[in-house]
Each structure stands twice: as C-alpha cells, then as structure tokens.
Scaffold this active site. Structure first.
Site, PDB file in Angstrom:
ATOM      1  N   ASP A   1       0.723  -1.174  -0.092  1.00 12.64           N
ATOM      2  CA  ASP A   1       0.068  -0.206   0.104  1.00 12.64           C
ATOM      3  C   ASP A   1       0.891   1.236  -0.108  1.00 12.64           C
ATOM      4  O   ASP A   1       2.213   1.103   0.084  1.00 12.64           O
ATOM      5  CB  ASP A   1      -0.834  -0.328   1.225  1.00 12.64           C
ATOM      6  CG  ASP A   1      -1.744   0.958   1.258  1.00 12.64           C
ATOM      7  OD1 ASP A   1      -2.375   1.481   0.402  1.00 12.64           O
ATOM      8  OD2 ASP A   1      -1.936   1.543   2.472  1.00 12.64           O
TER       9      ASP A   1
ATOM     10  N   ASP B   1      -7.376  -1.867   3.709  1.00  8.59           N
ATOM     11  CA  ASP B   1      -6.208  -2.863   3.442  1.00  8.59           C
ATOM     12  C   ASP B   1      -6.435  -4.196   4.075  1.00  8.59           C
ATOM     13  O   ASP B   1      -5.905  -5.021   3.459  1.00  8.59           O
ATOM     14  CB  ASP B   1      -4.802  -2.399   3.870  1.00  8.59           C
ATOM     15  CG  ASP B   1      -4.310  -1.300   3.091  1.00  8.59           C
ATOM     16  OD1 ASP B   1      -4.450  -1.016   1.923  1.00  8.59           O
ATOM     17  OD2 ASP B   1      -3.927  -0.339   4.017  1.00  8.59           O
TER      18      ASP B   1
ATOM     19  N   ASP C   1      -1.738  -0.547   6.158  1.00  6.45           N
ATOM     20  CA  ASP C   1      -1.903  -0.309   7.361  1.00  6.45           C
ATOM     21  C   ASP C   1      -3.502   0.395   7.671  1.00  6.45           C
ATOM     22  O   ASP C   1      -3.609   0.665   8.865  1.00  6.45           O
ATOM     23  CB  ASP C   1      -1.029   0.935   7.741  1.00  6.45           C
ATOM     24  CG  ASP C   1      -1.366   2.521   7.357  1.00  6.45           C
ATOM     25  OD1 ASP C   1      -2.093   2.288   5.883  1.00  6.45           O
ATOM     26  OD2 ASP C   1      -1.461   3.324   7.949  1.00  6.45           O
TER      27      ASP C   1
END
Length: 624
Positions: free
Chosen positions: A311, A510, A506
């Site tokens: 990410d 996600d 995080d």
C-alpha cells in the site's frame, strides 16, 4: 491445567525410564542378576510404550499418522527379542526428546513470555489535586497520568510536560532509549528511562498498542508449524523405508537382532523435534526486533514469498503530512505564519490541521487558543487571535474572505496540498504540505530483491499521478492506482498466480487484501485495528525496514529447520544401514541415535541467534 498435567506426565515417564535403566544396571553388574535386570528394564519401558500407544491411537482417530509409530515399533521389537536394555534406552530417548522439546520451546518463547509478564497492572492518575493509583483497565482517554522513572507506560497517550526518555526495546528492538518532545506520541509498553513526566491518555488499555501485542503473542503461541504437519505426512514413507531395511537385514542374515538394531536407530526424533523448535525460535528472534509473527505457519509462509504488494499511505509513505515549504508575504515571518495557522487549527480535527499543529509544537512555537472559531468542512477554518481574524484553509477559501490573492506558491508536485493563511484583509502566506516517502524504503526494497523477492508491486487507492511520483526511483515492477478495497483484493489474487504473495498495509481498506494474501503484514504502530487483526505479521514499530528483518529471519529459521531435518534423518539412515550390516548392536544404535537427537536440537536452537541485515544493527554473522 491440561498442559501442566501433560508436562508432569512427561517428567514422570522420563524418571521411570531413567530409574529403570539405573536399577537394571545395578542388578546386572553389582549383583550379577541378569534375569532381574532384564525384568527391571522391561518394567521401566512398558509405561512409556503404553503412553506412546495411547498417543498414537489419538492421532489415528484424528486421521494423522505420526512419526511416533517408529519409536513404538522399535521398543516393541526390542522387548520381543529380549533386548530389554536397548528398549529402555529408546524409552529414555523418546521421553527425554519430548522433555527437551518442551524445554527448548520454552527457551525460544522467553521473549514472548517477557512481553506478557511485564504488562502493567496499574496506573497513576492525577485527580483533584492529588495522585490516584488505579487498575489499568479503569484508565479512560483524557486521563492525565504520571509516569515515574522505571514505570512501564500503561496505555497509549501524548506527552504533556517536558521531554521524555523512553526505552522502547520491548516494542521495537531498539537498544538505545528514545527522546520525545511535548506533544509526541507515547506507546504503551515502553519504559521510562528518564525523569518522571505527565502524559494524556488517548486510548483505553484494551485498545492500546501493548494490549494488542499481548493478544497477538498469545495467538502466536497457540500455532502449529506447517512443516511439522509436512513431516507427519512423510512419516508413512519413512516408516516403510525403516521396515524395509530392517526386514531386509533379517532376511539376508537370519538374525532378528539386526532388524531390532535398525528399528532402534531409526527413531526419527530429528524430524519430530527440530522443526517446531527452529521455527518457534525464529518467532522469538523476530519479536526482539518489533516484528510480531502470529505463529509458525505465517513464518514458514513468509520464507517462500515470491511477490510483495505494498500500500502507499502509511506504508511507503509516513502517512502524516509534513511541511515541505513555507512562503510568507511581506510583513510576516515563516515562524509567525506557522504559529498563526497552527493556533487556529488547534480546534480542527482535519488531518492537515493536526499535522500543522504537530509541526508547530515540534519547532517550539507558542500556540494560543483562538476565539469565535468557525469551520467550513473541506474548505477551512477562521478564528480570532489577539483581536485579529485569521483564516486558514484552501487558497480559494482564504482569498474569498480577505479579498487578497497574494503571491501563493503553487502545489506543483502531485499529492502536495497548499494551505493558505490570511489575516483580516491581507493574504499572509502559504504552506506547502506533502506525505513524503519513508527514508528507508529504497534500501529496504533493494535488500528484499537481493534476498529473493521476485516482484515488487504498488497497490494504492490514491490518484495515478501521486502513485507515479511516490514510486519514482523505487524500481517497482507494477503500479496499480485508484483502487477500491475489492480491487486491491483482485490485484493480490492476480499476483498469487505467479507465486506466494505478501501484502503490506495499514488502513481499514487494506484488511481484505491482507486477509487473502499468503502473508498479510500490518503497520501496527499507527495502523488500523482491522488491518492488524486481518494480518499474519504486525510491525510493532513504525519502520518499514523491519519488513526485511522479518523476511530474513523467516528464511533463515526455515533453512535451519530443513537443515536439521536433512542432516538428522541422513545420519539416521546411515546408522540404519550400519546396523543392517551388523556394525551396530541395538544398545549402540540407541546411544548413537540419542547423540544425533541432541545435535539436531542444538542446531535448531541457532534460530535464536539469527543475525539480521547490518542496517538493522546486527553484529554477528548470519546463522544459515
């Protein structure tokens, strides 16, 4: 209670076998009663054999065929062909091996047990002009707590008074204490290594970092290594080879004792013990560096990763906007501009406003509480400071209220945000903010490439232009931008066609992708609870370079486990052949196998000393 009972039974059976061995030796060599010696050895072996048969029966009921069958077969054959001394030595070898396994795993878990044992039970709260000692469960957000020298911080909070000097080794593996300034985040589980300080609790105990770590540790301790199950699946083949060699030696020579010797030396304790010991030791080693792996299964999976999917926000980037440039109009200084903006933004919950306040506090600026504040969501905020109206927000918001466009700097980089500041009818200046790439990302990704990761992929919900800017120079193989949570899942599933995938994120968005990856890694220091719950690995420190630390430890722990198995079983097979050709009697074979077991366990424990990449502070040569 069940675990304690089982441990006591293991000790009892070991004591019975040892007592029987010593008693039989005394009867034979001191009293010359070989018949009573054999009876003593047989009596000591039978309880161990009975317990082993019960365990095998339970395994068969669960549909599992374990390697314990070989141990039971060797004891039975030794008793049947009047090799009682060899049977007793095998009994000692088996009970001693299970006891050694429990001891070794206990040593490997000591850092994890340390996390559990040092969890704070009480906190000291300021109340009505005095101090109140209360259970940590009763602390609520907003409480002002006193942290004395040597105290473990009970909950997450924010430093209120003075500076703080914290030892965060239990969380991050950092050997040196960290100095914090007022307004800084204080993580539960860190230890005050300096003077006493006050902090404002921002989380309840159950929601704090340390409580989450404890829950994850308890979950990790209940796991079973997949390589252990893999070893069990190969037990039928190993059993077949053992029986084949034993009966071949018997058929070729007509001597059943050779078959007994083969069975005795074939007891596969290296395969039974080495794998769980090596992998649990690897878990313990990773925890020392703030990498909490939720069990031996994800550790073993982590060692085989082909593709890394990352990410952007909070992973490749810091996740908190930072000032990149300040432009002050004539009559204003940069410090004054930031002080005005941060003072007004104190009452705003907007992430950009909070970032400005944090930046001003970090520079030691004196902030004042504004009056008559008014916030227009998504546009800006206005407030009175020292009799003047100050406007903070987008360029259009400020110019519309001041009537002055000023000479605002342009947010030229994709992903940058312009914060304009106006005072009364004057445009005071602009502050350019951006979420920068973490300083350690480039080196970490290059290191993972060298360590064997084949593909590096960025998957973000941000705009394509921002993703391209962040990825520049990082050498990524693919960039996917403007993704919804379900499309992130699709990216992970597509990458899984090429090999095992590790996903790092995080945020709440996600969590689905973390769950479908072979290994999901959450940035647990500041990440969302949902991502930490869905992940297999949690980085307890807000440093992405620890990802490589965990990867290296996982690979080396798995390599040590495999090495222990291959060498241990290889030596056992050589000993079986030697026994089949008559070079080893049953007693000699049992003693040799015991030596192989001890060497295998000691080798597996090398996972406790795995050295990490030099950038992470390792000073010793890696164990391989």
């Amino acid at each position: 209670m069940e675990s304690t009972t089982e441990d006591r039974m293991k000790v009892l059976l070991l004591c019975v076998a040892v007592a029987g061995l010593i008693g039989g030796l005394a009867l034979q060599f001191l009293l010359g009663r070989a018949d009573l010696a054999r009876l003593c050895w047989s009596a000591a072996t039978l309880p161990v054999l009975a317990a082993l048969v019960v365990e095998i029966t339970r395994s068969l009921a669960r549909g599992e065929v374990g390697l314990d069958v070989v141990a039971a077969l060797s004891m039975s054959a030794a008793l049947l062909f009047d090799e009682a001394l060899a049977a007793t030595i095998v009994a000692i070898m088996y009970t001693g091996g299970t006891f050694l396994e429990a001891f070794a795993e206990g040593r490997a878990r000591r850092e994890m047990r340390g996390l559990l044992s040092r969890a704070p039970r009480t906190a000291t709260r300021h109340r009505d002009g005095g101090l109140q000692e209360l259970p940590v469960e009763e602390v609520t957000p907003g409480d002002r707590l006193l942290i004395r020298q040597g105290d473990v911080v009970p909950v997450d909070g924010r430093l209120e008074t003075g500076s703080a000097y914290l030892n965060m080794a239990a969380l991050t593996g950092e050997s040196l204490p960290v100095s914090l300034e007022p307004g800084a985040e204080v993580l539960s589980g860190s230890t005050n290594a300096g003077d006493a300080f006050d902090m404002l609790a921002t989380e309840a105990a159950k929601d704090s970092t340390y409580a989450g770590i404890v829950r994850l540790v308890e979950q990790a301790q209940r796991s079973k290594a997949p390589m252990s199950r893999l070893a069990d699946r190969f037990s039928i083949g190993f059993l077949a080879v053992t029986v084949l060699i034993a009966f071949a030696a018997w058929w070729a020579t007509g001597d059943p004792i050779r078959a007994v010797a083969v069975l005795v030396v074939a007891t596969p304790c290296p395969l039974i013990l080495a794998v769980p010991v090596a992998l649990v030791a690897g878990l313990s080693r990773a925890a020392q560096f703030g990498v909490l792996i939720k069990g031996a299964k994800p550790l073993e999976s982590m060692a085989r990763i082909h593709t890394l999917v990352l990410d952007k926000t909070g992973t490749l980037t810091d996740g908190r906007p930072q000032i990149t440039r300040i432009h002050a109009e004539p009559g204003f200084s940069e410090a004054e501009l930031l002080e005005l903006a941060a003072s007004v933004d104190q009452l705003s919950k907007h992430p950009m406003a909070q970032a400005l306040v944090a930046a001003a506090e970090a520079r030691g600026l004196a902030l004042h509480l504004p009056a008559q504040t008014e916030e227009v969501p998504g546009e800006g905020v206005a407030g009175m400071l020292a009799g003047r109206t100050v406007f903070v927000g987008g360029h259009g918001f400020v110019t519309a209220r001041t009537g002055d466009a000023g000479s605002a700097i342009a947010a030229t980089e994709a992903g940058s945000v312009l914060v304009a500041v106006g005072v009364e009818k004057q445009f005071a200046g602009s502050i350019l903010m951006a979420d920068p790439v973490r300083a350690d990302v480039g080196e970490m990704l290059a290191g993972l490439r060298r360590d064997g990761v084949k593909r590096l992929v960025l998957a973000t919900g941000d705009r394509a232009a921002v993703a391209e800017r962040i990825a520049g120079g990082l050498g990524l193989d693919a960039i996917h931008a403007e993704l919804s949570p379900d499309r992130k899942v699709h990216v992970v599933l597509e990458e899984r066609k090429l090999g095992p995938v590790m996903m790092v994120g995080d945020g709440v968005n996600d969590a689905p992708a973390l769950a479908v990856a072979e290994v999901g890694v959450a940035m647990g220091a500041r990440g969302a609870a949902a991502s930490a719950e869905a992940a297999d690995v949690v980085l307890l420190v807000d440093r992405i370079d620890r990802l490589r630390t965990g990867f290296v430890i996982a690979r080396r722990a798995r390599a040590i486990a495999l090495q222990s198995v291959v060498v241990g079983i290889g030596l056992s097979v050589l000993a079986m052949l030697a026994a089949g050709f008559g070079y080893l009697r049953p007693v000699q074979g049992a003693l040799l196998q015991e030596a192989i077991d001890v060497a295998t366990i000691l080798n597996a424990l090398r996972s406790l000393r795995i050295a990490v990449p030099a950038a992470e502070g390792a000073a010793t040569r890696p164990a391989t």
